[in-house]
Scaffold this motif. Structure first.
Motif, PDB file in Angstrom:
ATOM      1  N   GLY A  76       1.006  -1.214  -0.216  1.00  0.00           N
ATOM      2  CA  GLY A  76      -0.395   0.066  -0.022  1.00  0.00           C
ATOM      3  C   GLY A  76       1.244   1.239   0.077  1.00  0.00           C
ATOM      4  N   GLY A  77       0.395   2.611  -0.903  1.00  0.00           N
ATOM      5  CA  GLY A  77       0.742   3.672  -0.707  1.00  0.00           C
ATOM      6  C   GLY A  77       1.386   4.107  -1.933  1.00  0.00           C
ATOM      7  N   VAL A  78       1.890   2.775  -2.495  1.00  0.00           N
ATOM      8  CA  VAL A  78       2.500   3.258  -4.155  1.00  0.00           C
ATOM      9  C   VAL A  78       1.696   2.401  -5.413  1.00  0.00           C
ATOM     10  CG1 VAL A  78       5.261   2.465  -2.299  1.00  0.00           C
ATOM     11  CG2 VAL A  78       3.690   0.913  -3.828  1.00  0.00           C
ATOM     12  N   ASP A  79       2.612   3.406  -6.239  1.00  0.00           N
ATOM     13  CA  ASP A  79       2.278   3.322  -7.411  1.00  0.00           C
ATOM     14  C   ASP A  79       2.575   1.134  -8.256  1.00  0.00           C
ATOM     15  OD1 ASP A  79       4.687   2.940  -9.058  1.00  0.00           O
ATOM     16  OD2 ASP A  79       4.154   4.916  -9.762  1.00  0.00           O
ATOM     17  N   GLN A  80       1.645   0.602  -8.977  1.00  0.00           N
ATOM     18  CA  GLN A  80       2.448  -0.608  -9.573  1.00  0.00           C
ATOM     19  C   GLN A  80       3.678  -0.496  -9.322  1.00  0.00           C
ATOM     20  OE1 GLN A  80       0.573  -3.969  -9.266  1.00  0.00           O
ATOM     21  NE2 GLN A  80       2.086  -4.851 -10.160  1.00  0.00           N
ATOM     22  N   GLN A  81       4.531   0.434 -10.303  1.00  0.00           N
ATOM     23  CA  GLN A  81       5.505  -0.250 -10.874  1.00  0.00           C
ATOM     24  C   GLN A  81       6.593  -0.493  -9.636  1.00  0.00           C
ATOM     25  OE1 GLN A  81       7.166   2.054 -14.056  1.00  0.00           O
ATOM     26  NE2 GLN A  81       9.093   2.117 -13.423  1.00  0.00           N
ATOM     27  N   THR A  82       5.975   1.426  -8.666  1.00  0.00           N
ATOM     28  CA  THR A  82       7.112   1.172  -7.401  1.00  0.00           C
ATOM     29  C   THR A  82       6.627  -0.446  -6.372  1.00  0.00           C
ATOM     30  OG1 THR A  82       6.759   3.073  -7.453  1.00  0.00           O
ATOM     31  CG2 THR A  82       7.681   2.460  -5.173  1.00  0.00           C
ATOM     32  N   ALA A  83       5.697  -0.553  -7.135  1.00  0.00           N
ATOM     33  CA  ALA A  83       5.535  -1.993  -5.960  1.00  0.00           C
ATOM     34  C   ALA A  83       5.816  -2.855  -6.351  1.00  0.00           C
ATOM     35  CB  ALA A  83       3.452  -2.416  -6.082  1.00  0.00           C
ATOM     36  N   GLN A  84       6.264  -3.209  -7.551  1.00  0.00           N
ATOM     37  CA  GLN A  84       7.248  -4.244  -8.152  1.00  0.00           C
ATOM     38  C   GLN A  84       8.560  -4.068  -8.241  1.00  0.00           C
ATOM     39  OE1 GLN A  84       5.734  -7.141  -9.457  1.00  0.00           O
ATOM     40  NE2 GLN A  84       7.802  -8.304  -9.307  1.00  0.00           N
ATOM     41  N   GLU A  85       9.405  -3.026  -8.107  1.00  0.00           N
ATOM     42  CA  GLU A  85      10.417  -2.622  -8.679  1.00  0.00           C
ATOM     43  C   GLU A  85      11.118  -3.037  -6.463  1.00  0.00           C
ATOM     44  OE1 GLU A  85      11.315   1.298  -9.407  1.00  0.00           O
ATOM     45  OE2 GLU A  85      10.586   0.384 -11.754  1.00  0.00           O
ATOM     46  N   LEU A  86       9.985  -3.189  -5.462  1.00  0.00           N
ATOM     47  CA  LEU A  86      10.904  -3.100  -4.553  1.00  0.00           C
ATOM     48  C   LEU A  86      10.063  -4.056  -3.455  1.00  0.00           C
ATOM     49  CD1 LEU A  86       7.895  -0.009  -1.975  1.00  0.00           C
ATOM     50  CD2 LEU A  86      10.646  -0.428  -2.102  1.00  0.00           C
ATOM     51  N   ALA A  87       9.400  -4.966  -4.273  1.00  0.00           N
ATOM     52  CA  ALA A  87       9.598  -6.524  -4.720  1.00  0.00           C
ATOM     53  C   ALA A  87      10.340  -7.290  -5.286  1.00  0.00           C
ATOM     54  CB  ALA A  87       8.305  -7.637  -4.767  1.00  0.00           C
ATOM     55  N   GLU A  88      11.111  -6.906  -6.483  1.00  0.00           N
ATOM     56  CA  GLU A  88      12.052  -7.028  -6.718  1.00  0.00           C
ATOM     57  C   GLU A  88      13.334  -6.175  -5.645  1.00  0.00           C
ATOM     58  OE1 GLU A  88      12.419  -9.545  -8.792  1.00  0.00           O
ATOM     59  OE2 GLU A  88      10.511  -9.015  -9.331  1.00  0.00           O
ATOM     60  N   ALA A  89      13.439  -5.483  -5.255  1.00  0.00           N
ATOM     61  CA  ALA A  89      14.994  -5.531  -4.209  1.00  0.00           C
ATOM     62  C   ALA A  89      14.843  -6.448  -3.004  1.00  0.00           C
ATOM     63  CB  ALA A  89      14.366  -3.807  -3.882  1.00  0.00           C
ATOM     64  N   ALA A  90      13.114  -6.547  -2.482  1.00  0.00           N
ATOM     65  CA  ALA A  90      13.013  -7.528  -0.948  1.00  0.00           C
ATOM     66  C   ALA A  90      13.851  -8.482  -1.522  1.00  0.00           C
ATOM     67  CB  ALA A  90      12.132  -7.699  -0.626  1.00  0.00           C
ATOM     68  N   HIS A  91      13.819  -9.252  -2.763  1.00  0.00           N
ATOM     69  CA  HIS A  91      13.744 -10.892  -3.407  1.00  0.00           C
ATOM     70  C   HIS A  91      15.565 -10.794  -3.573  1.00  0.00           C
ATOM     71  CE1 HIS A  91      13.112 -14.836  -4.596  1.00  0.00           C
ATOM     72  NE2 HIS A  91      13.101 -14.003  -5.614  1.00  0.00           N
ATOM     73  N   GLN A  92      15.861  -9.362  -3.092  1.00  0.00           N
ATOM     74  CA  GLN A  92      17.918  -9.965  -3.055  1.00  0.00           C
ATOM     75  C   GLN A  92      18.238  -9.106  -1.992  1.00  0.00           C
ATOM     76  OE1 GLN A  92      19.160 -10.604  -5.952  1.00  0.00           O
ATOM     77  NE2 GLN A  92      17.257 -10.465  -7.369  1.00  0.00           N
ATOM     78  N   ILE A  93      16.954  -8.939  -0.998  1.00  0.00           N
ATOM     79  CA  ILE A  93      17.299  -8.462   0.327  1.00  0.00           C
ATOM     80  C   ILE A  93      17.235  -9.751   1.291  1.00  0.00           C
ATOM     81  CG2 ILE A  93      17.181  -7.400   2.353  1.00  0.00           C
ATOM     82  CD1 ILE A  93      16.686  -4.897   0.961  1.00  0.00           C
ATOM     83  N   CYS A  94      15.724 -10.228   0.995  1.00  0.00           N
ATOM     84  CA  CYS A  94      15.490 -11.766   1.596  1.00  0.00           C
ATOM     85  C   CYS A  94      16.830 -12.612   2.026  1.00  0.00           C
ATOM     86  CB  CYS A  94      13.932 -11.843   1.382  1.00  0.00           C
ATOM     87  SG  CYS A  94      13.114 -13.410   2.445  1.00  0.00           S
ATOM     88  N   PRO A  95      17.005 -13.487   3.410  1.00  0.00           N
ATOM     89  CA  PRO A  95      17.809 -14.180   3.414  1.00  0.00           C
ATOM     90  C   PRO A  95      17.344 -15.362   2.813  1.00  0.00           C
ATOM     91  CG  PRO A  95      18.157 -13.137   6.048  1.00  0.00           C
ATOM     92  CD  PRO A  95      16.746 -12.325   4.517  1.00  0.00           C
ATOM     93  N   TYR A  96      16.010 -15.830   3.224  1.00  0.00           N
ATOM     94  CA  TYR A  96      14.775 -16.755   2.175  1.00  0.00           C
ATOM     95  C   TYR A  96      15.614 -17.057   0.388  1.00  0.00           C
ATOM     96  CZ  TYR A  96      12.990 -18.783   7.142  1.00  0.00           C
ATOM     97  OH  TYR A  96      12.691 -18.715   8.268  1.00  0.00           O
ATOM     98  N   SER A  97      15.181 -15.599   0.696  1.00  0.00           N
ATOM     99  CA  SER A  97      15.023 -15.589  -1.733  1.00  0.00           C
ATOM    100  C   SER A  97      16.688 -15.827  -1.464  1.00  0.00           C
ATOM    101  CB  SER A  97      15.051 -14.161  -1.374  1.00  0.00           C
ATOM    102  OG  SER A  97      13.390 -13.520  -0.955  1.00  0.00           O
ATOM    103  N   LYS A  98      18.030 -15.308  -1.382  1.00  0.00           N
ATOM    104  CA  LYS A  98      19.339 -15.650  -0.954  1.00  0.00           C
ATOM    105  C   LYS A  98      19.461 -16.777  -0.873  1.00  0.00           C
ATOM    106  CE  LYS A  98      21.068 -11.230   0.345  1.00  0.00           C
ATOM    107  NZ  LYS A  98      21.830 -10.977   1.813  1.00  0.00           N
TER     108      LYS A  98
END
Length: 141
Positions: free
Chosen positions: A104-126
């Motif tokens: 919430g609080g962002v547009d669709q492009q920003t939401a996807q960009e943040l999700a991709e960034a989180a996927h790089q940060i998250c230890p489970y994703s790593k």
């Protein structure tokens, strides 16, 4: 690398088929059962559900961190994590996952960009990167 925390869980009994998982601090204690979809009783949680819960919780923390690093203010975060157990032609089992954060609080492009960034940060994703198929599909809410 400095160790920040180690989770310790013992599983007794038949593991995913009638076992019990207990953390050393006593905060986690769950019976385990094979899901009905795999021919089991489906009367207790299973390893895939526990993995999905851990990954989802960790991913939301990574999502909040990704937003903070970019100075983006979020109004809400939720996620659905799907962990799929599959069997190949040789009878070997493997996992795949789909992560669906709702931001919430962002547009669709920003939401996807943040999700991709989180996927790089998250230890489970790593930990799973390059080992299992993972899709990350964000939705702005």
């Amino acid at each position: 690398m400095t160790v920040s925390y180690t989770a310790t869980v013992d599983v007794t009994g038949e593991g995913r088929n009638g076992g019990t998982a207990r953390s050393d601090d006593g905060l986690l204690e769950h019976d385990l059962a094979i899901p009905k979809e795999l021919g089991g009783a489906g009367t207790a949680t299973n390893p895939e559900q526990l993995f999905a819960a851990g990954w989802a919780a960790c991913f939301l923390g990574a999502l909040r961190r990704a937003a903070a690093l970019r100075k983006v203010r979020l109004t809400s975060t939720e996620i659905t994590a799907e962990v799929t157990l599959s069997q190949d032609e040789d009878g070997e089992f493997g996992l795949s996952a789909a992560l669906h954060p709702r931001i919430g609080g962002v547009d669709q492009q920003t939401a996807q960009e943040l999700a991709e960034a989180a996927h790089q940060i998250c230890p489970y994703s790593k930990a799973t990167r390059g080992n299992i198929a993972v899709t990350v599909t964000a939705t702005a809410v």
